[in-house]
Scaffold this active site. Structure first.
Site, mmCIF file in Angstrom:
data_model
loop_
_atom_site.group_PDB
_atom_site.id
_atom_site.type_symbol
_atom_site.label_atom_id
_atom_site.label_comp_id
_atom_site.label_asym_id
_atom_site.label_seq_id
_atom_site.Cartn_x
_atom_site.Cartn_y
_atom_site.Cartn_z
ATOM 1 N N TYR A 255 9.595 5.962 -3.698
ATOM 2 C CA TYR A 255 10.788 5.393 -4.326
ATOM 3 C C TYR A 255 11.897 6.432 -4.489
ATOM 4 O O TYR A 255 13.022 6.085 -4.825
ATOM 5 C CB TYR A 255 10.446 4.777 -5.698
ATOM 6 C CG TYR A 255 9.496 3.589 -5.632
ATOM 7 C CD1 TYR A 255 9.066 3.083 -4.413
ATOM 8 C CD2 TYR A 255 9.037 2.976 -6.784
ATOM 9 C CE1 TYR A 255 8.188 2.007 -4.340
ATOM 10 C CE2 TYR A 255 8.167 1.898 -6.732
ATOM 11 C CZ TYR A 255 7.743 1.424 -5.496
ATOM 12 O OH TYR A 255 6.882 0.356 -5.444
ATOM 13 N N LYS B 229 -4.821 7.419 -0.425
ATOM 14 C CA LYS B 229 -5.103 6.947 0.935
ATOM 15 C C LYS B 229 -5.329 8.204 1.780
ATOM 16 O O LYS B 229 -4.631 8.464 2.766
ATOM 17 C CB LYS B 229 -3.923 6.097 1.439
ATOM 18 C CG LYS B 229 -4.154 5.361 2.741
ATOM 19 C CD LYS B 229 -5.133 4.202 2.630
ATOM 20 C CE LYS B 229 -5.372 3.587 4.005
ATOM 21 N NZ LYS B 229 -6.406 2.537 3.993
ATOM 22 N N ASP C 266 -6.893 0.683 -0.773
ATOM 23 C CA ASP C 266 -7.178 -0.692 -0.332
ATOM 24 C C ASP C 266 -8.470 -1.202 -0.985
ATOM 25 O O ASP C 266 -8.539 -2.317 -1.501
ATOM 26 C CB ASP C 266 -7.219 -0.802 1.199
ATOM 27 C CG ASP C 266 -7.818 0.405 1.888
ATOM 28 O OD1 ASP C 266 -8.192 1.369 1.190
ATOM 29 O OD2 ASP C 266 -7.936 0.384 3.125
ATOM 30 N N ASP D 133 2.392 0.947 -8.770
ATOM 31 C CA ASP D 133 3.229 -0.231 -8.981
ATOM 32 C C ASP D 133 2.436 -1.477 -8.595
ATOM 33 O O ASP D 133 2.337 -2.454 -9.354
ATOM 34 C CB ASP D 133 4.494 -0.095 -8.118
ATOM 35 C CG ASP D 133 5.569 -1.108 -8.477
ATOM 36 O OD1 ASP D 133 5.380 -1.871 -9.440
ATOM 37 O OD2 ASP D 133 6.603 -1.133 -7.777
ATOM 38 N N ASP E 54 0.214 -4.407 -11.115
ATOM 39 C CA ASP E 54 0.446 -5.855 -11.102
ATOM 40 C C ASP E 54 -0.852 -6.602 -10.847
ATOM 41 O O ASP E 54 -1.099 -7.660 -11.427
ATOM 42 C CB ASP E 54 1.489 -6.247 -10.036
ATOM 43 C CG ASP E 54 2.934 -6.171 -10.561
ATOM 44 O OD1 ASP E 54 3.215 -5.281 -11.384
ATOM 45 O OD2 ASP E 54 3.769 -6.997 -10.150
HETATM 46 MG MG MG Z 1 6.509 -3.559 -10.331
#
Ligand code: MG
Ligand code: NAI
Length: 326
Positions: A118, A164, A196, A220, A224
């Site tokens: 990001y 990863k 994963d 992130d 969720d």
């Molecule tokens: Mg988010």
């Protein structure tokens, strides 16, 4: 204690009004100061994080944020989300804590918040190729990893570091740094998991996790998922902490344009974020606990539609207030 409240957009503004109301009910000397942020700030000033807002955040003891995002600005050059990304970096809140609890599940995602994909270089090449880059310095990894180990000590003392490393060089370095500092925390059990697989394990066996330590993008997404398996976004709060600057406390969810203006947003995620602020930002653990218990009891009595109930935002708020006054 001064708290800057950044309502933002959509249901962000709706749940912020609830938080302001509830916080004023607590027996604390809290000064709440509201400032423009996100799409609302773009409309008024052209800037999602106006200089006055940033200055107020820097001077505050804590920042409590609703959510940002306006559908009409989704493809604009200046977007509400840019304000959010910039504020995190300006306050250097590198540790994002996202608790997820349900029956048999009590886990905490510790997400690196101010580095990685990001914040890396991005651009477009003449042939139309678009790129974002994931970059980490070892010291950035070390500080979030140490935070994760320290937090785990106050919990079940298990850290799962998620990466990863079979593909990404940033992940290989991440794993090396975590391995290097792990001996400083001999009382904490460490394991590594590929992201994963972690996604799948979170859905199938979320109860096996205590602290999930991971980089920005993976965190992130995984947080969720963790919210999804423990009751949904309407319940998930977060704390973003730096070293000695004010922390930012905000729900995991966004501005929810699909339900904005209908009066049915679940304010629990925001109120839990406010409780995290009382605990981690303002050193008021007893009031944090009282607020969390009031929210839990109110959710059982007056669940909103996202939880399968029929209560409105204001009915659930009323239930929280009456629990607090008990
Ligand atoms: Mg988010
Ligand atoms: P979202 O989190 O706003 O909504 C996802 C789904 O969950 C929607 O169906 C929504 O109705 C539901 N939902 C979320 N919070 C809820 C609550 N408190 N009560 C009841 N239902 C709730 O994510 P979405 O739709 O992907 O994004 C909408 C906008 O929000 C976009 O502009 C996005 O960029 C922005 N966003 C902002 C964030 C922030 O401010 N930190 C985080 C995530 C998205």
């Amino acid at each position: 204690m001064k708290v800057v409240l950044l309502p933002g957009d959509g249901i962000g503004a709706e749940v912020s009004a609830v938080a302001a109301h509830v916080l004023r009910e607590l027996p604390l000397q809290l000064e709440l100061e509201e400032h423009l942020f996100g799409g609302a700030a773009i409309r008024e000033t052209g800037d999602p994080l106006p200089p006055e807002t940033l200055a107020a955040c820097r001077a505050a003891d804590a920042v409590l944020m609703g959510a940002v995002g306006l559908p009409e600005l989704d493809r604009a050059d200046v977007r509400p989300e840019h304000g959010l990304i910039r504020l995190r970096r300006e306050l250097d809140v590198y540790a994002n804590l996202r608790p997820a609890r349900a029956d048999g599940v009590d886990l905490l995602v510790v997400r690196e918040l101010v580095g990685g994909l990001y914040y890396g270089q991005r651009g477009t090449r003449p042939d139309g190729t678009v790129f974002d880059t994931m970059e980490y310095r070892p010291d950035q990894v070390e500080r979030i990893a140490r935070r994760g180990f320290e937090i785990a000590r106050g919990r079940r003392a298990q850290v799962t570091s998620v990466d990863k490393a079979n593909i990404l060089d940033t992940s290989r370095m991440w794993r090396e740094v975590v391995e290097r500092i792990a001996p400083d925390y001999p009382d904490v059990e460490l394991d590594h998991m590929l992201v994963d697989n972690c996604g799948m394990q979170l859905v199938q066996a979320p109860g096996r996790f205590d602290v999930l330590l991971t980089e920005n993008t993976f965190g992130d997404i995984l947080s969720d998922v963790a919210a999804g398996v423990t009751g949904g976004l309407g319940l998930a709060g977060s704390a973003s902490l730096g070293t000695d600057r004010p922390g930012i406390f905000e729900p995991v969810h966004g501005s929810a344009p699909d339900i904005a203006g209908k009066g049915i947003a679940n304010p629990a995620a925001m109120l839990r974020s406010a409780a995290l602020m009382l605990r981690h930002g303002l050193d008021e653990p007893a009031e944090a606990e009282r607020l969390e218990q009031a929210v839990d009891a109110a959710l059982a009595a007056a669940p909103t539609p996202d939880l399968g109930g029929g209560a409105t935002t204001s009915e659930l708020t009323g239930a929280v207030l009456s629990e607090l006054r008990r």
